[in-house]
Design a protein around this motif. Structure first.
Motif, PDB file in Angstrom:
ATOM      1  N   ASP A 216      37.439  36.822  43.313  1.00 48.34           N
ATOM      2  CA  ASP A 216      36.292  37.138  43.168  1.00 48.34           C
ATOM      3  C   ASP A 216      35.866  36.726  41.734  1.00 48.34           C
ATOM      4  O   ASP A 216      34.686  36.515  41.583  1.00 48.34           O
ATOM      5  CB  ASP A 216      36.008  38.627  43.309  1.00 48.34           C
ATOM      6  N   LEU A 217      36.503  36.956  40.538  1.00 45.79           N
ATOM      7  CA  LEU A 217      36.290  36.513  39.379  1.00 45.79           C
ATOM      8  C   LEU A 217      36.342  35.167  38.856  1.00 45.79           C
ATOM      9  O   LEU A 217      36.280  34.772  37.696  1.00 45.79           O
ATOM     10  CB  LEU A 217      36.924  37.593  38.210  1.00 45.79           C
TER      11      LEU A 217
ATOM     12  N   ASN B  52      34.799  48.512  36.273  1.00 40.43           N
ATOM     13  CA  ASN B  52      35.380  47.155  36.939  1.00 40.43           C
ATOM     14  C   ASN B  52      35.154  47.166  38.552  1.00 40.43           C
ATOM     15  O   ASN B  52      35.777  48.053  39.135  1.00 40.43           O
ATOM     16  CB  ASN B  52      36.675  46.981  36.650  1.00 40.43           C
TER      17      ASN B  52
ATOM     18  N   HIS C 209      40.958  39.580  35.631  1.00 36.86           N
ATOM     19  CA  HIS C 209      40.430  40.572  36.232  1.00 36.86           C
ATOM     20  C   HIS C 209      39.130  41.193  35.825  1.00 36.86           C
ATOM     21  O   HIS C 209      38.424  41.909  36.554  1.00 36.86           O
ATOM     22  CB  HIS C 209      41.525  41.809  36.467  1.00 36.86           C
ATOM     23  N   ASP C 210      39.015  41.267  34.525  1.00 36.57           N
ATOM     24  CA  ASP C 210      37.593  41.814  34.000  1.00 36.57           C
ATOM     25  C   ASP C 210      37.266  41.118  32.675  1.00 36.57           C
ATOM     26  O   ASP C 210      38.284  40.404  32.166  1.00 36.57           O
ATOM     27  CB  ASP C 210      37.561  43.291  33.860  1.00 36.57           C
ATOM     28  N   GLU C 211      36.088  40.920  32.460  1.00 33.28           N
ATOM     29  CA  GLU C 211      35.494  40.233  31.437  1.00 33.28           C
ATOM     30  C   GLU C 211      35.949  40.715  29.891  1.00 33.28           C
ATOM     31  O   GLU C 211      36.004  40.022  28.952  1.00 33.28           O
ATOM     32  CB  GLU C 211      33.917  40.330  31.396  1.00 33.28           C
TER      33      GLU C 211
ATOM     34  N   THR D 176      29.822  40.167  38.520  1.00 39.34           N
ATOM     35  CA  THR D 176      30.973  40.136  39.214  1.00 39.34           C
ATOM     36  C   THR D 176      31.067  40.268  40.763  1.00 39.34           C
ATOM     37  O   THR D 176      29.986  40.795  41.228  1.00 39.34           O
ATOM     38  CB  THR D 176      32.047  41.165  38.790  1.00 39.34           C
ATOM     39  N   GLU D 177      31.738  39.473  41.501  1.00 43.15           N
ATOM     40  CA  GLU D 177      31.697  39.710  42.929  1.00 43.15           C
ATOM     41  C   GLU D 177      33.069  40.054  43.408  1.00 43.15           C
ATOM     42  O   GLU D 177      34.034  40.090  42.849  1.00 43.15           O
ATOM     43  CB  GLU D 177      31.492  38.123  43.514  1.00 43.15           C
ATOM     44  N   THR D 178      33.020  41.068  44.598  1.00 47.06           N
ATOM     45  CA  THR D 178      34.259  41.414  45.160  1.00 47.06           C
ATOM     46  C   THR D 178      34.027  40.948  46.564  1.00 47.06           C
ATOM     47  O   THR D 178      33.238  40.890  47.181  1.00 47.06           O
ATOM     48  CB  THR D 178      34.561  42.745  44.773  1.00 47.06           C
TER      49      THR D 178
ATOM     50  N   SER E 278      35.375  30.064  32.722  1.00 47.15           N
ATOM     51  CA  SER E 278      36.097  31.250  32.544  1.00 47.15           C
ATOM     52  C   SER E 278      37.247  31.053  32.725  1.00 47.15           C
ATOM     53  O   SER E 278      37.926  29.973  33.448  1.00 47.15           O
ATOM     54  CB  SER E 278      35.239  31.939  33.776  1.00 47.15           C
TER      55      SER E 278
END
Lengths: 654, 146
Positions: free
Chosen positions: B94-95, A161, B123-125, A570-572, B100
């Motif tokens: 960010d996500l 992640n 936070h994550d996929e 993904t982007e941060t 989504s």
């Protein structure tokens, strides 16, 4: 081979834990004395083997062995080395192995270093520690095996992640875990002392450095986690009252209460049952936290993949350990001899109030954290956010701070209040000056930040009061530790208050060449350019912050991580920070904004001026440093050194 | 004062503290807890205008529209059964993306738009907020039908 060896080591370590537990029980029930001598080496060996297993898991990540399921799911051969290593604990299985390793190592450290406890109490303590680790061995091996192989190895892994690809991951979880799991030592001590009925000053003195030690790590872990969230999430906040933060704060509160009550038990032989109770609560709260975070009940970056079976397993473990310890406590509490008496106005009295306030705050934070989960089970989806916590915890914490600085000015047993009357007015004056200045010059300030800063003023002066009129060279180390830690609370509180009260925020879509004013800074947005990192691409903005004739270049980034092995890209956001004596300038680069012709001619920028914000983490550091000094003093290293020096000096004069 | 009495007083103090905390906590919870609502529930009239609330849903495809100030966006949150327009001023996490999941803190405006102060994306996929379980599938099904 490495994965198989790792799993084998885990099994052997589990067997050793089993051996410690059985040998301990037989010995305590009047079995042969030889069995007691088995427990120490078995505990040490268990610690060594579990550490070796963890080392092997790191090796698998470093070698990017994609035939191991955990590595394939959470790593990628293109990742920088530091994140391959840190990625070992950036997932559920790996972090549980880290948890177990610290649990086993704590047992090993007790076995090696603890010489002050009676032998039967030590054996009971080690057996309790072994019983704790046995449950987590079962959890790891049967439901979260980190060494699981895939039938077919994929060509590469799915990566980590991106939010976790930060140097913070290398330090924050291990530090917090040492603190979290370190509380297991106090838990095992309490269970051991309850079993052998050895609850008194000797037991408290033996337990004290361990409590301080794990609390230091908890403090550092929470401080580091707060800073990490601050710059990595790009929201500019340092505490969100997120359930995951709460479950780290709850054991910290329990630890803070415990290290103060254990002081009373060690020095005055009072509050004995209460100290034991707190020792049980401390690690119980660590387990509750782990359960909440890992059972998938919460939405968080910490929750990794959800698996209901694991939640049930953890719940069962928790019920057995907490229920068992509390039952033991209930059975034995009546036999705990009554403690020494004290007047309400005394050091003990102030520490009792400290403990009451700390446990009340603990209960309120726990209530807010659990309430949504309970409500959801009853069909209502609710979220409890900062307004609740600020309302209930804020005022209590401020009262606590005032009690905190009064306590050290009181004598043990009973006090006539003379020192209070002679030393506190100056501190109160400092607080009043801060308050008046803020009301006159501060403009519109919220009531909580206002009182926070005033109390910080009181605490800053009063926390130093125990040193007045003392020979500083002869002041014992634990006293220095206490003064520095309490002063750290003032620094932290001042930072929180100033940041909340005087924060300046600007949100704009700026074209290159535009200047944005925030706080005392004129920030010139020069433009953006694409850059490439080791496993990402990024847009890097260049800004020049100008204030008082000085200019500083700031480069926030917006990073794009490609999707690996079928996962989504993904982007941060990487915020840029400029630290000045008076605070921090915080800049986040947002998305490009298309103009009428469809070309990106502007960029979103979010700028904050955060006065004194870094004092928050400085304060956290001071608290941990003070606790460390206190622990050094309690471990009596310095006393030994001084005694040796004194002997040398005597020799010189003879 | 006998030691026994002192113990009793301490125990009573502790009990009083816990009870006080309970009352304080319960009243604060009643005032401050925000309800989590889905677009379907809001359409069914369960949301009070102006009350703090948390809205969960999927960001509908092709629905994100940026306003001319460059920092305000409007998009549609859907749970496959109902849709609610959402307005947000700020930098999205960010996500955050179309198709989504997202959770927004804010309140309903009288015109039926949800005004968000804060947006959280998953936070994550690999992770789906428990409140939104099954929503992915529902939306996919709805998309397949049209």
């Amino acid at each position: 081979m490495i994965a198989e060896l790792g799993l084998a080591l885990l099994w052997i370590a589990a067997a050793l834990a089993c051996l410690s537990l059985v040998a301990g029980i037989i010995f305590l029930r009047g079995g042969p004395k030889d069995l007691a001598s088995l427990v120490r080496p078995a505990s040490v060996a268990q610690g060594v083997l579990t550490t070796a297993a963890f080392g092997l898991l790191i090796a698998l990540f470093v070698r990017s062995d994609m035939s191991v399921e955990l590595v394939a799911r959470n790593s990628n051969s293109l990742k920088p080395m530091i994140f391959k290593v840190a990625g070992t604990w950036g997932n559920h299985e790996g972090s549980m192995l880290l948890w177990l390793m610290i649990l086993s190592l704590s047992g090993a450290l007790i076995a090696i270093f603890e010489r002050r406890l009676r032998e039967d109490t030590l054996v009971a303590t080690l057996a309790a520690q072994a019983a704790l680790s046995l449950g987590f061995f079962a959890f790891l091996i049967f439901s979260s095996n980190p060494f699981n192989r895939l039938p077919v190895a994929p060509p590469d892994g799915q990566g980590l992640n991106p939010l976790l690809q930060d140097i913070g991951l290398a330090f924050h979880p291990p530090t917090l875990y040492v603190g979290y799991v370190g509380l297991s030592v106090a838990f095992s001590f309490a269970v051991g002392a309850l079993i052998t009925r050895e609850i008194g000053p000797a037991f408290a003195r033996a337990m004290r450095p361990w409590v301080l030690g794990s609390w230091i790590f908890l403090t550092l872990g929470i401080t580091a986690g707060s800073y990490w969230a601050y710059y990595e999430l790009g929201w500019g906040g340092w505490w969100f009252w997120d359930p995951v933060e709460n479950v780290s704060l709850i054991p910290w509160l329990a630890g803070a209460a415990l290290l103060h009550s254990v002081a009373v038990t060690a020095t005055r032989n009072a509050l004995r049952a209460w100290t034991v109770m707190l020792a049980v609560i401390g690690f119980s709260m660590s387990m509750v936290g782990t359960f909440i975070v890992r059972s998938g009940l919460l939405t968080s970056v910490h929750s990794f993949a959800v698996d209901p079976e694991r939640g049930t397993f953890l719940l069962a473990l928790m019920a057995i350990y907490i229920g068992g310890a509390l039952t033991l406590f209930a059975l034995r509490a009546g036999t705990v001899a009554e403690g020494k008496k004290f007047a309400l106005l005394s050091r003990e009295g102030s520490l009792v109030i400290n403990n009451l306030l700390l446990t009340t705050i603990l209960a309120l934070v726990l209530l807010g954290t659990l309430y949504p989960i309970v409500a959801e089970a009853m069909g209502e989806k609710i979220s409890v956010g900062p307004p609740y916590y600020n309302k209930v915890a804020g005022p209590l914490a401020l009262i606590l701070c005032l009690v905190m600085v009064a306590g050290p000015l009181l004598a043990w047993r009973k006090d006539d209040g003379r020192k209070l009357r002679s030393r506190l007015p100056i501190a109160a004056l400092a607080g009043a000056i801060v308050l008046v200045l803020l009301v006159i010059f501060g403009g519109h300030v919220g009531i909580l930040p206002l009182l926070g800063m005033a109390v910080a003023g009181v605490v800053a002066v009063a926390s130093l009061a125990p040193l007045w009129g003392r020979n500083l060279r002869r002041t014992p180390l634990p006293t220095w530790g206490m003064v520095i830690a309490h002063f750290g609370v003032a620094v932290c509180l001042a930072g929180m208050g100033a940041e909340s009260a005087f924060i300046k925020e600007k949100l704009v879509a700026a074209a290159p060449g535009e200047t944005v004013r925030v706080g005392d800074f004129d920030v010139l947005f020069k433009g953006v350019k694409p850059i490439a990192g080791p496993n990402y691409t990024a847009i890097e903005g260049t800004l020049v912050a100008m204030s008082g004739g000085k200019s500083h270049v700031m480069k926030p980034e917006s990073r794009m991580f490609p999707g690996l092995m079928g996962t989504a890209p993904t982007e941060t956001n990487e915020a840029a920070l400029l630290t000045r004596p008076g605070g921090q300038l915080y800049v986040v680069l947002g998305q490009p904004v298309q103009g009428a012709d469809g070309r990106a001619d502007r960029y979103q920028l979010r700028l904050w001026w955060k006065p004194l914000v870094w004092w928050i983490w400085l304060g956290g550091g001071l608290i941990a440093f003070g606790a460390a000094l206190s622990m050094l003093g309690r471990a009596q290293l310095l006393a030994l050194w001084r005694a040796r020096r004194a002997r040398k000096e005597e020799g010189r004069w003879k | 004062m006998k030691a026994k009495h002192q113990r009793l007083i301490l125990a009573l103090l502790a009990l009083g503290g816990v009870a006080g905390a309970g009352v304080l906590g319960a009243s604060a919870l009643r005032d401050e807890a925000a309800y989590f609502r889905t677009p379907e529930e809001i359409e069914a009239g369960k949301a009070v205008v102006g009350e703090p609330m948390r809205l969960g849903g999927m960001v509908a495809a092709n629905s994100i529209k940026r306003q001319s100030d460059g920092i305000t966006i409007v998009f549609v949150a859907t749970d496959g059964k109902a849709s609610i327009p959402v307005q947000f001023t700020g930098i999205v996490p960010d996500l955050f993306a179309e198709n989504s999941g997202m959770v927004a803190d804010g309140r309903m405006r009288a015109d039926g738009t949800f005004v968000a102060d804060k947006i959280l994306a998953k936070h994550d996929e690999k992770y789906m907020p428990p409140q939104m379980e099954g929503m992915d599938k529902a939306v996919a099904k709805a998309a397949a039908k049209t």
